[in-house]
Scaffold this motif. Structure first.
Motif, PDB file in Angstrom:
ATOM      1  N   GLU A 155      -5.815 -17.160  -9.937  1.00  0.00           N
ATOM      2  CA  GLU A 155      -6.038 -15.859 -10.581  1.00  0.00           C
ATOM      3  C   GLU A 155      -7.501 -15.735 -10.925  1.00  0.00           C
ATOM      4  O   GLU A 155      -8.271 -16.681 -10.769  1.00  0.00           O
ATOM      5  CB  GLU A 155      -5.150 -15.718 -11.829  1.00  0.00           C
ATOM      6  CG  GLU A 155      -5.391 -16.807 -12.860  1.00  0.00           C
ATOM      7  CD  GLU A 155      -4.388 -16.737 -14.003  1.00  0.00           C
ATOM      8  OE1 GLU A 155      -4.870 -16.701 -15.136  1.00  0.00           O
ATOM      9  OE2 GLU A 155      -3.183 -16.733 -13.754  1.00  0.00           O
ATOM     10  N   GLU A 156      -7.871 -14.631 -11.410  1.00  0.00           N
ATOM     11  CA  GLU A 156      -9.263 -14.367 -11.753  1.00  0.00           C
ATOM     12  C   GLU A 156      -9.690 -15.217 -12.952  1.00  0.00           C
ATOM     13  O   GLU A 156      -8.896 -15.519 -13.836  1.00  0.00           O
ATOM     14  CB  GLU A 156      -9.455 -12.877 -12.108  1.00  0.00           C
ATOM     15  CG  GLU A 156      -9.327 -11.947 -10.931  1.00  0.00           C
ATOM     16  CD  GLU A 156     -10.437 -12.180  -9.905  1.00  0.00           C
ATOM     17  OE1 GLU A 156     -11.588 -12.417 -10.281  1.00  0.00           O
ATOM     18  OE2 GLU A 156     -10.116 -12.159  -8.690  1.00  0.00           O
ATOM     19  N   ILE A 157     -10.957 -15.584 -12.957  1.00  0.00           N
ATOM     20  CA  ILE A 157     -11.510 -16.368 -14.063  1.00  0.00           C
ATOM     21  C   ILE A 157     -11.840 -15.401 -15.196  1.00  0.00           C
ATOM     22  O   ILE A 157     -12.466 -14.358 -14.957  1.00  0.00           O
ATOM     23  CB  ILE A 157     -12.773 -17.125 -13.619  1.00  0.00           C
ATOM     24  CG1 ILE A 157     -12.404 -18.099 -12.494  1.00  0.00           C
ATOM     25  CG2 ILE A 157     -13.407 -17.866 -14.785  1.00  0.00           C
ATOM     26  CD1 ILE A 157     -13.586 -18.787 -11.875  1.00  0.00           C
ATOM     27  N   PRO A 158     -11.428 -15.713 -16.422  1.00  0.00           N
ATOM     28  CA  PRO A 158     -11.707 -14.789 -17.547  1.00  0.00           C
ATOM     29  C   PRO A 158     -13.215 -14.650 -17.795  1.00  0.00           C
ATOM     30  O   PRO A 158     -14.003 -15.513 -17.446  1.00  0.00           O
ATOM     31  CB  PRO A 158     -11.040 -15.449 -18.751  1.00  0.00           C
ATOM     32  CG  PRO A 158     -10.178 -16.520 -18.205  1.00  0.00           C
ATOM     33  CD  PRO A 158     -10.633 -16.833 -16.828  1.00  0.00           C
ATOM     34  N   LYS A 159     -13.582 -13.570 -18.438  1.00  0.00           N
ATOM     35  CA  LYS A 159     -14.987 -13.286 -18.676  1.00  0.00           C
ATOM     36  C   LYS A 159     -15.628 -14.316 -19.612  1.00  0.00           C
ATOM     37  O   LYS A 159     -16.801 -14.607 -19.483  1.00  0.00           O
ATOM     38  CB  LYS A 159     -15.157 -11.878 -19.293  1.00  0.00           C
ATOM     39  CG  LYS A 159     -14.756 -10.789 -18.369  1.00  0.00           C
ATOM     40  CD  LYS A 159     -15.774 -10.625 -17.285  1.00  0.00           C
ATOM     41  CE  LYS A 159     -15.353  -9.486 -16.378  1.00  0.00           C
ATOM     42  NZ  LYS A 159     -16.100  -9.432 -15.171  1.00  0.00           N
ATOM     43  N   ASP A 160     -14.822 -14.862 -20.553  1.00  0.00           N
ATOM     44  CA  ASP A 160     -15.419 -15.847 -21.475  1.00  0.00           C
ATOM     45  C   ASP A 160     -15.589 -17.219 -20.827  1.00  0.00           C
ATOM     46  O   ASP A 160     -16.224 -18.098 -21.392  1.00  0.00           O
ATOM     47  CB  ASP A 160     -14.599 -15.962 -22.757  1.00  0.00           C
ATOM     48  CG  ASP A 160     -13.181 -16.445 -22.507  1.00  0.00           C
ATOM     49  OD1 ASP A 160     -12.818 -16.681 -21.342  1.00  0.00           O
ATOM     50  OD2 ASP A 160     -12.438 -16.609 -23.492  1.00  0.00           O
ATOM     51  N   GLY A 161     -15.022 -17.431 -19.641  1.00  0.00           N
ATOM     52  CA  GLY A 161     -15.207 -18.679 -18.901  1.00  0.00           C
ATOM     53  C   GLY A 161     -14.260 -19.794 -19.295  1.00  0.00           C
ATOM     54  O   GLY A 161     -14.332 -20.886 -18.757  1.00  0.00           O
ATOM     55  N   VAL A 162     -13.321 -19.567 -20.209  1.00  0.00           N
ATOM     56  CA  VAL A 162     -12.380 -20.596 -20.651  1.00  0.00           C
ATOM     57  C   VAL A 162     -11.057 -20.371 -19.928  1.00  0.00           C
ATOM     58  O   VAL A 162     -10.430 -19.332 -20.086  1.00  0.00           O
ATOM     59  CB  VAL A 162     -12.193 -20.553 -22.187  1.00  0.00           C
ATOM     60  CG1 VAL A 162     -11.157 -21.575 -22.619  1.00  0.00           C
ATOM     61  CG2 VAL A 162     -13.503 -20.773 -22.899  1.00  0.00           C
ATOM     62  N   LEU A 163     -10.634 -21.373 -19.152  1.00  0.00           N
ATOM     63  CA  LEU A 163      -9.402 -21.244 -18.416  1.00  0.00           C
ATOM     64  C   LEU A 163      -8.200 -21.703 -19.226  1.00  0.00           C
ATOM     65  O   LEU A 163      -7.153 -21.090 -19.194  1.00  0.00           O
ATOM     66  CB  LEU A 163      -9.454 -22.099 -17.128  1.00  0.00           C
ATOM     67  CG  LEU A 163     -10.401 -21.603 -16.056  1.00  0.00           C
ATOM     68  CD1 LEU A 163     -10.400 -22.571 -14.884  1.00  0.00           C
ATOM     69  CD2 LEU A 163      -9.972 -20.233 -15.584  1.00  0.00           C
ATOM     70  N   ALA A 164      -8.357 -22.797 -19.934  1.00  0.00           N
ATOM     71  CA  ALA A 164      -7.237 -23.324 -20.698  1.00  0.00           C
ATOM     72  C   ALA A 164      -7.794 -24.022 -21.925  1.00  0.00           C
ATOM     73  O   ALA A 164      -8.908 -24.551 -21.921  1.00  0.00           O
ATOM     74  CB  ALA A 164      -6.443 -24.314 -19.854  1.00  0.00           C
ATOM     75  N   GLN A 165      -7.034 -23.972 -22.968  1.00  0.00           N
ATOM     76  CA  GLN A 165      -7.435 -24.666 -24.176  1.00  0.00           C
ATOM     77  C   GLN A 165      -6.357 -25.641 -24.555  1.00  0.00           C
ATOM     78  O   GLN A 165      -5.172 -25.361 -24.412  1.00  0.00           O
ATOM     79  CB  GLN A 165      -7.605 -23.672 -25.343  1.00  0.00           C
ATOM     80  CG  GLN A 165      -8.970 -23.026 -25.376  1.00  0.00           C
ATOM     81  CD  GLN A 165      -9.099 -22.184 -26.624  1.00  0.00           C
ATOM     82  OE1 GLN A 165      -8.116 -21.645 -27.116  1.00  0.00           O
ATOM     83  NE2 GLN A 165     -10.299 -22.049 -27.099  1.00  0.00           N
TER      84      GLN A 165
END
Length: 171
Positions: A155-165
């Protein structure tokens, strides 16, 4: 030839002067015969038992024949197995040599392929013939991946650059 003889009176031995000495004649020592031992009288029962001990019954002969046949069968099977092991060992050695030759050929071909590829030519062709360009700094998105170094993008990478926490960082 002149020989001088002189007797020694103390030991009664003869000395011979000169270069030729005759060999004295020796009488062989005679061994005294040992007196024969008187033979013991053996009873009739002892003679009968000795004769019976020397006789083999049919059952014993059959047993020995069967034991000899079994020993022969075991020996033949042992030789057959030993031959099989030697043949397999030769086959394994032949296959190991074939594998070593194939690995050497594979390494040689891989090195030839690697040597035939010139990365400068690939870059020139990609930029000049195919029109490819390097990414500009605004196209590069950096992100943190806590799990592994390898990423599959589904899927697209979020704008904040964090994929998973992880749970620890969210608290």
């Amino acid at each position: 030839m002149n020989q001088n003889y002189r007797r020694n009176s103390a030991s009664q031995q003869m000395y011979v002067y000169g270069n030729v000495v005759t060999k004295p004649v020796y009488d062989p020592d005679r061994q005294e015969k040992l007196p024969e031992r008187p033979k013991k009288k053996v009873s009739r029962q002892v003679k009968k038992n000795r004769k019976k001990a020397q006789h083999m019954s049919r059952g014993y002969v059959v047993f020995l024949a069967v034991a000899a046949m079994l020993a022969l069968i075991v020996c033949v099977n042992y030789v057959r197995l030993q031959s099989s092991i030697v043949n397999r060992s030769k086959n394994i050695t032949m296959m190991q040599e074939e594998l070593a030759d194939m690995k050497e050929e594979n390494t040689t071909r891989q090195n030839a392929v690697m040597d035939s590829v010139n990365l400068d030519e690939v870059r020139d062709r990609a930029q000049n013939d195919l029109g490819m360009v390097y990414a500009s700094p605004e196209q590069i998105v950096e992100y943190e991946n806590p799990a592994t170094d390898y990423v599959k993008q589904y899927e697209e990478i979020p704008k904040d650059g964090v994929l998973a926490q992880s749970d620890k960082t969210s608290r």
